[in-house]
Design a protein around this motif. Structure first.
Motif, PDB file in Angstrom:
ATOM      1  N   UNK A  72       0.837  -1.206   0.000  1.00  0.00           N
ATOM      2  CA  UNK A  72       0.000   0.000   0.000  1.00  0.00           C
ATOM      3  C   UNK A  72       0.870   1.254   0.000  1.00  0.00           C
ATOM      4  N   UNK A  73       1.898   1.273   0.814  1.00  0.00           N
ATOM      5  CA  UNK A  73       2.792   2.434   0.857  1.00  0.00           C
ATOM      6  C   UNK A  73       3.441   2.673  -0.502  1.00  0.00           C
ATOM      7  N   UNK A  74       3.922   1.605  -1.130  1.00  0.00           N
ATOM      8  CA  UNK A  74       4.569   1.751  -2.440  1.00  0.00           C
ATOM      9  C   UNK A  74       3.578   2.258  -3.480  1.00  0.00           C
ATOM     10  N   UNK A  75       2.366   1.726  -3.455  1.00  0.00           N
ATOM     11  CA  UNK A  75       1.332   2.148  -4.414  1.00  0.00           C
ATOM     12  C   UNK A  75       1.014   3.635  -4.241  1.00  0.00           C
ATOM     13  N   UNK A  76       0.916   4.092  -2.993  1.00  0.00           N
ATOM     14  CA  UNK A  76       0.643   5.503  -2.741  1.00  0.00           C
ATOM     15  C   UNK A  76       1.812   6.378  -3.180  1.00  0.00           C
TER      16      UNK A  76
ATOM     17  N   UNK B 134      -0.024   3.974  -9.189  1.00  0.00           N
ATOM     18  CA  UNK B 134       0.344   3.165 -10.353  1.00  0.00           C
ATOM     19  C   UNK B 134       0.777   1.769  -9.902  1.00  0.00           C
ATOM     20  N   UNK B 135       0.014   0.753 -10.314  1.00  0.00           N
ATOM     21  CA  UNK B 135       0.366  -0.621  -9.979  1.00  0.00           C
ATOM     22  C   UNK B 135       1.688  -0.999 -10.646  1.00  0.00           C
ATOM     23  N   UNK B 136       1.877  -0.578 -11.894  1.00  0.00           N
ATOM     24  CA  UNK B 136       3.092  -0.909 -12.617  1.00  0.00           C
ATOM     25  C   UNK B 136       4.336  -0.350 -11.955  1.00  0.00           C
ATOM     26  N   UNK B 137       4.302   0.928 -11.580  1.00  0.00           N
ATOM     27  CA  UNK B 137       5.458   1.546 -10.932  1.00  0.00           C
ATOM     28  C   UNK B 137       5.708   0.947  -9.555  1.00  0.00           C
ATOM     29  N   UNK B 138       4.628   0.622  -8.852  1.00  0.00           N
ATOM     30  CA  UNK B 138       4.786  -0.020  -7.550  1.00  0.00           C
ATOM     31  C   UNK B 138       5.445  -1.391  -7.700  1.00  0.00           C
ATOM     32  N   UNK B 139       5.076  -2.114  -8.753  1.00  0.00           N
ATOM     33  CA  UNK B 139       5.675  -3.433  -8.993  1.00  0.00           C
ATOM     34  C   UNK B 139       7.177  -3.316  -9.237  1.00  0.00           C
ATOM     35  N   UNK B 140       7.577  -2.294  -9.984  1.00  0.00           N
ATOM     36  CA  UNK B 140       9.006  -2.077 -10.224  1.00  0.00           C
ATOM     37  C   UNK B 140       9.719  -1.777  -8.916  1.00  0.00           C
ATOM     38  N   UNK B 141       9.128  -0.929  -8.105  1.00  0.00           N
ATOM     39  CA  UNK B 141       9.749  -0.573  -6.837  1.00  0.00           C
ATOM     40  C   UNK B 141       9.853  -1.776  -5.904  1.00  0.00           C
TER      41      UNK B 141
ATOM     42  N   UNK C  61       8.466  -7.053  -8.054  1.00  0.00           N
ATOM     43  CA  UNK C  61       7.564  -8.192  -8.206  1.00  0.00           C
ATOM     44  C   UNK C  61       6.666  -7.933  -9.415  1.00  0.00           C
ATOM     45  N   UNK C  62       5.858  -8.901  -9.785  1.00  0.00           N
ATOM     46  CA  UNK C  62       4.967  -8.763 -10.931  1.00  0.00           C
ATOM     47  C   UNK C  62       3.817  -7.831 -10.580  1.00  0.00           C
ATOM     48  N   UNK C  63       3.328  -7.104 -11.567  1.00  0.00           N
ATOM     49  CA  UNK C  63       2.225  -6.181 -11.327  1.00  0.00           C
ATOM     50  C   UNK C  63       0.985  -6.905 -10.825  1.00  0.00           C
ATOM     51  N   UNK C  64       0.782  -8.157 -11.265  1.00  0.00           N
ATOM     52  CA  UNK C  64      -0.371  -8.919 -10.774  1.00  0.00           C
ATOM     53  C   UNK C  64      -0.243  -9.213  -9.274  1.00  0.00           C
ATOM     54  N   UNK C  65       0.995  -9.365  -8.803  1.00  0.00           N
ATOM     55  CA  UNK C  65       1.215  -9.575  -7.374  1.00  0.00           C
ATOM     56  C   UNK C  65       0.782  -8.340  -6.592  1.00  0.00           C
ATOM     57  N   UNK C  66       1.152  -7.164  -7.096  1.00  0.00           N
ATOM     58  CA  UNK C  66       0.735  -5.921  -6.450  1.00  0.00           C
ATOM     59  C   UNK C  66      -0.774  -5.808  -6.468  1.00  0.00           C
ATOM     60  N   UNK C  67      -1.372  -6.069  -7.614  1.00  0.00           N
ATOM     61  CA  UNK C  67      -2.827  -5.974  -7.746  1.00  0.00           C
ATOM     62  C   UNK C  67      -3.506  -6.906  -6.747  1.00  0.00           C
TER      63      UNK C  67
ATOM     64  N   UNK D 264      -3.262  -5.648  -3.140  1.00  0.00           N
ATOM     65  CA  UNK D 264      -4.152  -4.511  -2.885  1.00  0.00           C
ATOM     66  C   UNK D 264      -5.601  -4.961  -2.781  1.00  0.00           C
ATOM     67  N   UNK D 265      -5.996  -5.919  -3.631  1.00  0.00           N
ATOM     68  CA  UNK D 265      -7.369  -6.433  -3.545  1.00  0.00           C
ATOM     69  C   UNK D 265      -7.601  -7.121  -2.196  1.00  0.00           C
ATOM     70  N   UNK D 266      -6.602  -7.839  -1.728  1.00  0.00           N
ATOM     71  CA  UNK D 266      -6.751  -8.495  -0.430  1.00  0.00           C
ATOM     72  C   UNK D 266      -6.863  -7.456   0.684  1.00  0.00           C
ATOM     73  N   UNK D 267      -6.071  -6.401   0.601  1.00  0.00           N
ATOM     74  CA  UNK D 267      -6.157  -5.340   1.599  1.00  0.00           C
ATOM     75  C   UNK D 267      -7.537  -4.695   1.590  1.00  0.00           C
ATOM     76  N   UNK D 268      -8.100  -4.512   0.418  1.00  0.00           N
ATOM     77  CA  UNK D 268      -9.448  -3.958   0.327  1.00  0.00           C
ATOM     78  C   UNK D 268     -10.470  -4.871   0.991  1.00  0.00           C
ATOM     79  N   UNK D 269     -10.333  -6.171   0.781  1.00  0.00           N
ATOM     80  CA  UNK D 269     -11.273  -7.101   1.401  1.00  0.00           C
ATOM     81  C   UNK D 269     -11.152  -7.087   2.924  1.00  0.00           C
ATOM     82  N   UNK D 270      -9.921  -7.065   3.409  1.00  0.00           N
ATOM     83  CA  UNK D 270      -9.708  -7.081   4.848  1.00  0.00           C
ATOM     84  C   UNK D 270     -10.249  -5.821   5.525  1.00  0.00           C
ATOM     85  N   UNK D 271     -10.086  -4.683   4.883  1.00  0.00           N
ATOM     86  CA  UNK D 271     -10.493  -3.413   5.486  1.00  0.00           C
ATOM     87  C   UNK D 271     -11.906  -2.996   5.107  1.00  0.00           C
ATOM     88  N   UNK D 272     -12.513  -3.716   4.153  1.00  0.00           N
ATOM     89  CA  UNK D 272     -13.849  -3.362   3.658  1.00  0.00           C
ATOM     90  C   UNK D 272     -13.873  -1.940   3.106  1.00  0.00           C
TER      91      UNK D 272
END
Length: 249
Positions: free
Chosen positions: A187-191, A196-203, A206-212, A215-223
């Motif tokens: 989440x910190x990297x994405x912010x 940008x998921x792509x830029x966060x993945x580079x930072x 890891x793969x952009x799908x991993x970042x995605x 983030x989806x899991x974090x959304x589910x956990x926090x509602x």
């Protein structure tokens, strides 16, 4: 930067707040300062490293007056071993003054907004103390209140901050620390990468799908959804509370 025992004697009543005009005039005369000018106050939580208090004024006109916070008008909330610094700002302004302190390893510290007179130093000192409280544990950063206003609101109301953290990040906090750190770090990297998921993945290397997926899991956990502005604000503020309570993840 300059420091002397007389600075505390002259500036102490002003930093305490509510000083009458005659004391303001006395301090101005005693230190050769204008009653009106571009001033800021810096509150430092710890003693500065040796050599950080250089003598003399800066080439751009910035002037520094160091006072010991243990004189009674210094740092609240447990910070009592550092310094309070009154700065008459020169051409480089507040940002340049903060950069100078940071270069010398003088943090952690907080700088007040710029005020227009010596009579406002008391209010400036209180705001600088609030800015200091926005520094994460273990850091040596020196921050300006004007760049930390939302976080300053959080530290000003600790009971609401604790409630916000529990309500937003409660399920996240229940995870094992390593698992939680991965989601928070993503989440910190994405912010920091502007959403940008792509830029966060580079930072994160890891793969952009991993970042995605993280983030989806974090959304589910926090509602809460990262695509809804008000819910994103909740997440960002909760992240600030977590950073201040536990230090860098």
């Amino acid at each position: 930067m300059r420091r002397g025992t007389r600075y505390g004697a002259l500036l102490g009543p002003l930093l305490a707040g509510g000083a009458p005009p005659d004391l303001v005039e006395r301090a101005a005369r005693g230190l050769g300062l204008p009653v009106r000018g571009r001033y800021a106050v810096v509150v430092l939580a710890a003693p500065v490293p040796e050599g950080a208090e250089a003598e003399g004024a800066e080439a751009d006109g910035t002037r520094w007056y160091w006072c010991d916070s243990r004189d009674g008008y210094g740092v609240e909330n447990g910070y009592g071993d550092g310094h309070v610094v009154v700065v008459l700002l020169g051409a480089v302004g507040a940002a340049g003054a903060v950069a100078r302190l940071t270069e010398r390893g003088a943090g952690p510290g907080g700088m007040s907004p710029v005020v227009g007179s010596l009579a406002e130093l008391g209010a400036a000192r209180r705001l600088a103390g609030t800015a200091l409280l926005t520094c994460a544990p273990g850091t040596r950063e020196v921050v300006r209140l004007d760049e930390r206003l939302s976080t300053a609101l959080l530290v000003s109301r600790p009971e609401l901050s604790a409630r916000l953290l529990t309500e937003v990040f409660g399920p996240l906090l229940a995870l094992v620390p390593a698992e939680r750190a991965v989601l928070v770090g993503t989440l910190e990297a994405w912010l920091e990468c502007g959403g940008s998921v792509g830029r966060a993945a580079v930072r994160l290397r890891c793969h952009r799908n991993t970042v995605f997926n993280r983030l989806r899991r974090l959304e589910r956990l926090t509602a809460r959804s990262l695509s809804r502005p008000r819910e994103l604000v909740d997440l960002v503020l909760a992240l600030d509370v977590l950073r201040l309570s536990s230090g860098p993840t």
